[in-house]
Motif scaffolding. Structure first.
Motif, PDB file in Angstrom:
ATOM      1  N   UNK A 434      59.489   7.744  43.340  1.00  0.00           N
ATOM      2  CA  UNK A 434      60.875   7.297  43.330  1.00  0.00           C
ATOM      3  C   UNK A 434      61.826   8.480  43.401  1.00  0.00           C
ATOM      4  N   UNK A 435      61.472   9.572  42.749  1.00  0.00           N
ATOM      5  CA  UNK A 435      62.329  10.763  42.821  1.00  0.00           C
ATOM      6  C   UNK A 435      62.473  11.242  44.256  1.00  0.00           C
ATOM      7  N   UNK A 436      61.357  11.278  44.970  1.00  0.00           N
ATOM      8  CA  UNK A 436      61.402  11.724  46.362  1.00  0.00           C
ATOM      9  C   UNK A 436      62.224  10.759  47.217  1.00  0.00           C
ATOM     10  N   UNK A 437      62.032   9.447  46.988  1.00  0.00           N
ATOM     11  CA  UNK A 437      62.772   8.464  47.772  1.00  0.00           C
ATOM     12  C   UNK A 437      64.274   8.566  47.506  1.00  0.00           C
ATOM     13  N   UNK A 438      64.658   8.715  46.241  1.00  0.00           N
ATOM     14  CA  UNK A 438      66.074   8.837  45.903  1.00  0.00           C
ATOM     15  C   UNK A 438      66.676  10.086  46.532  1.00  0.00           C
ATOM     16  N   UNK A 439      65.942  11.188  46.472  1.00  0.00           N
ATOM     17  CA  UNK A 439      66.452  12.434  47.034  1.00  0.00           C
ATOM     18  C   UNK A 439      66.602  12.312  48.549  1.00  0.00           C
ATOM     19  N   UNK A 440      65.654  11.627  49.187  1.00  0.00           N
ATOM     20  CA  UNK A 440      65.734  11.429  50.635  1.00  0.00           C
ATOM     21  C   UNK A 440      66.934  10.566  51.005  1.00  0.00           C
ATOM     22  N   UNK A 441      67.113   9.467  50.287  1.00  0.00           N
ATOM     23  CA  UNK A 441      68.250   8.600  50.571  1.00  0.00           C
ATOM     24  C   UNK A 441      69.568   9.341  50.366  1.00  0.00           C
ATOM     25  N   UNK A 442      69.627  10.182  49.335  1.00  0.00           N
ATOM     26  CA  UNK A 442      70.834  10.979  49.113  1.00  0.00           C
ATOM     27  C   UNK A 442      71.065  11.941  50.275  1.00  0.00           C
ATOM     28  N   UNK A 443      69.969  12.418  50.891  1.00  0.00           N
ATOM     29  CA  UNK A 443      70.125  13.274  52.057  1.00  0.00           C
ATOM     30  C   UNK A 443      70.816  12.556  53.203  1.00  0.00           C
ATOM     31  N   UNK A 444      70.477  11.281  53.406  1.00  0.00           N
ATOM     32  CA  UNK A 444      71.157  10.500  54.436  1.00  0.00           C
ATOM     33  C   UNK A 444      72.641  10.336  54.105  1.00  0.00           C
ATOM     34  N   UNK A 445      72.937  10.098  52.831  1.00  0.00           N
ATOM     35  CA  UNK A 445      74.335   9.966  52.414  1.00  0.00           C
ATOM     36  C   UNK A 445      75.071  11.280  52.662  1.00  0.00           C
ATOM     37  N   UNK A 446      74.412  12.410  52.361  1.00  0.00           N
ATOM     38  CA  UNK A 446      75.032  13.711  52.578  1.00  0.00           C
ATOM     39  C   UNK A 446      75.376  13.941  54.034  1.00  0.00           C
ATOM     40  N   UNK A 447      74.462  13.590  54.930  1.00  0.00           N
ATOM     41  CA  UNK A 447      74.730  13.769  56.357  1.00  0.00           C
ATOM     42  C   UNK A 447      75.875  12.867  56.808  1.00  0.00           C
ATOM     43  N   UNK A 448      75.898  11.632  56.306  1.00  0.00           N
ATOM     44  CA  UNK A 448      76.995  10.723  56.659  1.00  0.00           C
ATOM     45  C   UNK A 448      78.319  11.228  56.105  1.00  0.00           C
ATOM     46  N   UNK A 449      78.286  11.774  54.894  1.00  0.00           N
ATOM     47  CA  UNK A 449      79.506  12.302  54.289  1.00  0.00           C
ATOM     48  C   UNK A 449      80.035  13.482  55.086  1.00  0.00           C
ATOM     49  N   UNK A 450      79.150  14.334  55.555  1.00  0.00           N
ATOM     50  CA  UNK A 450      79.572  15.490  56.353  1.00  0.00           C
ATOM     51  C   UNK A 450      80.263  15.018  57.628  1.00  0.00           C
ATOM     52  N   UNK A 451      79.670  14.026  58.290  1.00  0.00           N
ATOM     53  CA  UNK A 451      80.301  13.485  59.502  1.00  0.00           C
ATOM     54  C   UNK A 451      81.635  12.815  59.170  1.00  0.00           C
ATOM     55  N   UNK A 452      81.675  12.107  58.058  1.00  0.00           N
ATOM     56  CA  UNK A 452      82.896  11.381  57.688  1.00  0.00           C
ATOM     57  C   UNK A 452      84.034  12.342  57.367  1.00  0.00           C
TER      58      UNK A 452
END
Length: 691
Positions: A434-452
């Protein structure tokens, strides 16, 4: 595939003590890496990365592009650095990627895989082994290219055979058979592709099938009740992590079976026993708990990724993250944060009161609080209780009423740009998966935030440019009521080319103009500014409408910008209550008479500005009595795909007829509210002379 290349690939995998590897080739003149050889893992696992572009966020692309060795030490590190790969393969393993080069340049890339039990970075000796192996592979690829031979296999990538074990003697085979038969339950063996190579009669009896039907088949294909996500997921976890795995599954109608998987270089040994949700559902103590299954992780990935691609601003990212992650992960609250001028900035939140977060907003990044610490270090934090949180951050006060927290870094372009706090109302244990999955999902949010953030910055710049090119205020003219509206396109960042202006010429005369430059970009906006300035300048010296447009047209043809513009210019004589209008390829004005009747002013049309330098622009003189309303507008107010222009203009005239002429602001709002074209700009100028 070249036997020498197979030998060299096998040697570097064996000498590095990796359990598997992937060899990529960069063909001459190609712009992508192609997978050519797979060792130690099924080729199907590497299918998503069979072709890798140099700019892709993958370890092998980074290694080849930067000509450096890339090391990923485990599941959480993979989740931080490469969230997409971690979501597709949410298992515990280590990875090294290195460029394969020769004297003539980079020829490809090598990926090596180690079990999840490995700890620490690569030693100097291991780095030497990898470098030497890449050098040998690079030389072989270079020689193949020099010979003109094919560097890519026909069809699928080539898979190296696993090392063959020692064949037992007849006596040893009998002893082994007796040993296996005496074990409780049943046993079977899978090859690296998941197919059954051996099964005991007891195991076949437990799964309810004939051994002849099972050997050579994939379990989840030959046994329909095993076609559930966790079965293939745990098989893949065993192969990729080289760690024991376990799961239970229901054989209809009511028989629970427990499976224990023990991986090795040549395949997986499986022990099968009767079990159940309460008496064997959990894996043995030596086996890791599964965490979110692969199917669940991919489900979250698809939904979150698809929604984040639609996010066009920071607040969209906040809302989509809250809408998707909180229900999917069972969390009750979240906070999305970033850094601004050395301080923590809260971008948005869900499930918290504003008062609770106010004292953290604008806190220095060196504050002893989780959100700031994770943002600086890029390391996630998981706290199953407040006691754990307090140990890590002694100054923390338990004021949010939550029982567990995950603080995740938002990574973009390899650096933390923010942090995401997830909060749980009940105690929550975060297993490694779960830690790995949460960190991965946060990575997607980070990339979207950078674009936003980039989108918001461009949108702000576009808005400022548009505002600078339009008049800040319209001049006050005694005896004249005016209302103006400008609506940018509903989608996209492009700057529009619509403009309007009101020019106070003298005590009793006024010029009014509206226009639209072709295109929606900075060039169109710049030309719009030039057209508006030219019209203003020629009107100020007293030129009549036909001359104003003719002179502006000559300027545009001299500039030759490659764009055209439409325009209307009206000269109003307030003393005589008359007006004169000329148009250049623009929708004709509407005139609402004092009695409510609306007339379309049929002005002889002229060419668009910027086409023909000697074009003439006929004009029309018409009365403009007190109480009438002159409406100038751009095509965004009437044009729409599939809508007849005459019908749309008639509909606009109907709105103008029934609107209150004593309040032009209300009238303007009514007209633009019914605009049929959300994808285009809209400009509107309403003019009404007084008595």
């Amino acid at each position: 595939m070249d036997t020498a290349l197979d030998t060299a690939m096998d040697a570097v995998v064996r000498e590095s003590e990796a359990f598997g590897g992937l060899l990529y080739v960069l063909p001459p003149g190609d712009d992508a890496l192609w997978l050519v050889t797979v060792a130690g893992v099924p080729e199907e696992i590497a299918v998503p990365w069979r072709r890798v572009a140099p700019a892709d966020p993958t370890p092998v692309a980074d290694a080849v592009r930067d000509r450096r060795l890339v090391w990923v030490g485990g599941r959480e590190e993979m989740a931080r650095q490469y969230p997409r790969q971690a979501l597709v393969l949410p298992y515990d393993f280590a990875l090294a990627a290195a460029p394969v080069a020769s004297g003539k340049g980079v020829r490809g890339g090598l990926v090596l895989l180690w079990p999840g039990t490995r700890s620490g970075c690569l030693s100097a000796e291991e780095r030497d082994v990898i470098e030497s192996g890449c050098h040998r592979l690079g030389g072989l690829l270079q020689r193949a290219a020099d010979r003109g031979g094919p560097v890519l296999p026909e069809g699928r990538p080539h898979t190296l055979r696993p090392p063959a074990g020692r064949v037992p003697s007849a006596g040893e085979a009998a002893v082994l058979a007796g040993f296996v038969d005496r074990l409780p339950g049943g046993s079977c063996a899978l090859d690296v592709n998941g197919r059954i190579t051996f099964i005991t009669p007891a195991a076949a009896g437990l799964v309810g099938a004939d051994p002849a039907d099972l050997v050579g088949a994939l379990p989840w294909e030959v046994l329909p009740w095993m076609d559930v996500p966790q079965v293939e997921d745990r098989y893949r976890a065993a192969l990729v992590s080289r760690l024991p795995q376990g799961f239970t599954v229901l054989r209809p109608p009511d028989t629970w079976l427990a499976f224990e998987l023990y991986p090795g270089p040549t395949g997986i040994s499986v022990r099968i026993t009767r079990g159940g949700p309460s008496e064997g559902a959990a894996p043995p103590p030596s086996m890791p708990t599964a965490g979110p299954g692969r199917a669940t992780v991919l489900y979250h990935l698809m939904h979150l990724a698809s929604t984040l691609t639609e996010a066009v601003g920071v607040q969209d990212v906040v809302e989509q993250t809250a809408d998707q992650l909180l229900p999917a992960l069972g969390a009750q609250a979240m906070v999305l944060m970033t850094a601004e001028d050395g301080r923590l900035k809260i971008l948005g939140h869900r499930g918290y009161r504003v008062e609770t977060l106010d004292r953290f907003d604008a806190a220095p990044l060196d504050s002893d609080i989780p959100g700031a610490d994770v943002l600086v270090t890029g390391e996630p934090g998981f706290f199953a209780s407040f006691a754990e949180l307090r140990r890590a951050y002694p100054a923390t006060v338990h004021e949010d009423g939550m029982a567990a927290w995950a603080v995740l870094p938002l990574i973009a372009s390899g650096r933390p740009i923010g942090s995401l706090l997830l909060s749980y109302e009940r105690p929550h244990v975060f297993p490694p998966g779960e830690r790995a999955a949460l960190t991965s999902l946060a990575g997607l949010v980070g990339q979207a935030l950078d674009r936003a953030r980039l989108y918001d910055a461009k949108h702000h710049l576009a808005h400022r440019l548009q505002s600078a090119l339009l008049p800040r205020t319209l001049p006050h003219v005694p005896g004249l009521e005016v209302a103006a509206r400008y609506l940018p396109a509903a989608r996209g960042l492009d700057v529009g080319g619509d403009f309007y202006d009101l020019i106070h010429l003298d005590r009793s005369t006024v010029g009014a103009t509206i226009g639209d430059v072709q295109g929606h970009n900075v060039d169109a906006a710049a030309l719009m500014g030039q057209v508006r300035t030219a019209v203003h300048a020629h009107a100020t010296v007293g030129a009549p409408p036909d001359d104003v447009l003719a002179r502006t047209n000559r300027l545009l043809t001299d500039l030759d910008p490659g764009l055209f513009a439409s325009c209307v210019y009206v000269h109003l004589d307030l003393g005589r209550h008359r007006a004169c209008v000329a148009t250049a390829g623009h929708p004709p004005p509407l005139l609402r008479h004092a009695d409510g009747r609306v007339e379309l002013l049929r002005v002889p049309p002229g060419l668009l500005l910027g086409i023909e330098p000697d074009a003439l622009y006929p004009s029309l003189d018409f009365p403009l009595p007190p109480g009438s309303v002159l409406a100038l507008y751009t095509d965004g107010l009437v044009e729409a795909p599939g809508v007849d222009l005459d019908d749309a203009t008639a509909a606009l005239a109907g709105l103008l007829e029934h609107a209150d002429p004593t309040d032009l602001d209300v009238m303007a709002d009514t007209l633009v509210r019914h605009s049929p074209t959300p994808g285009d700009d809209v400009a509107l100028l309403l003019i009404s002379p007084g008595p």
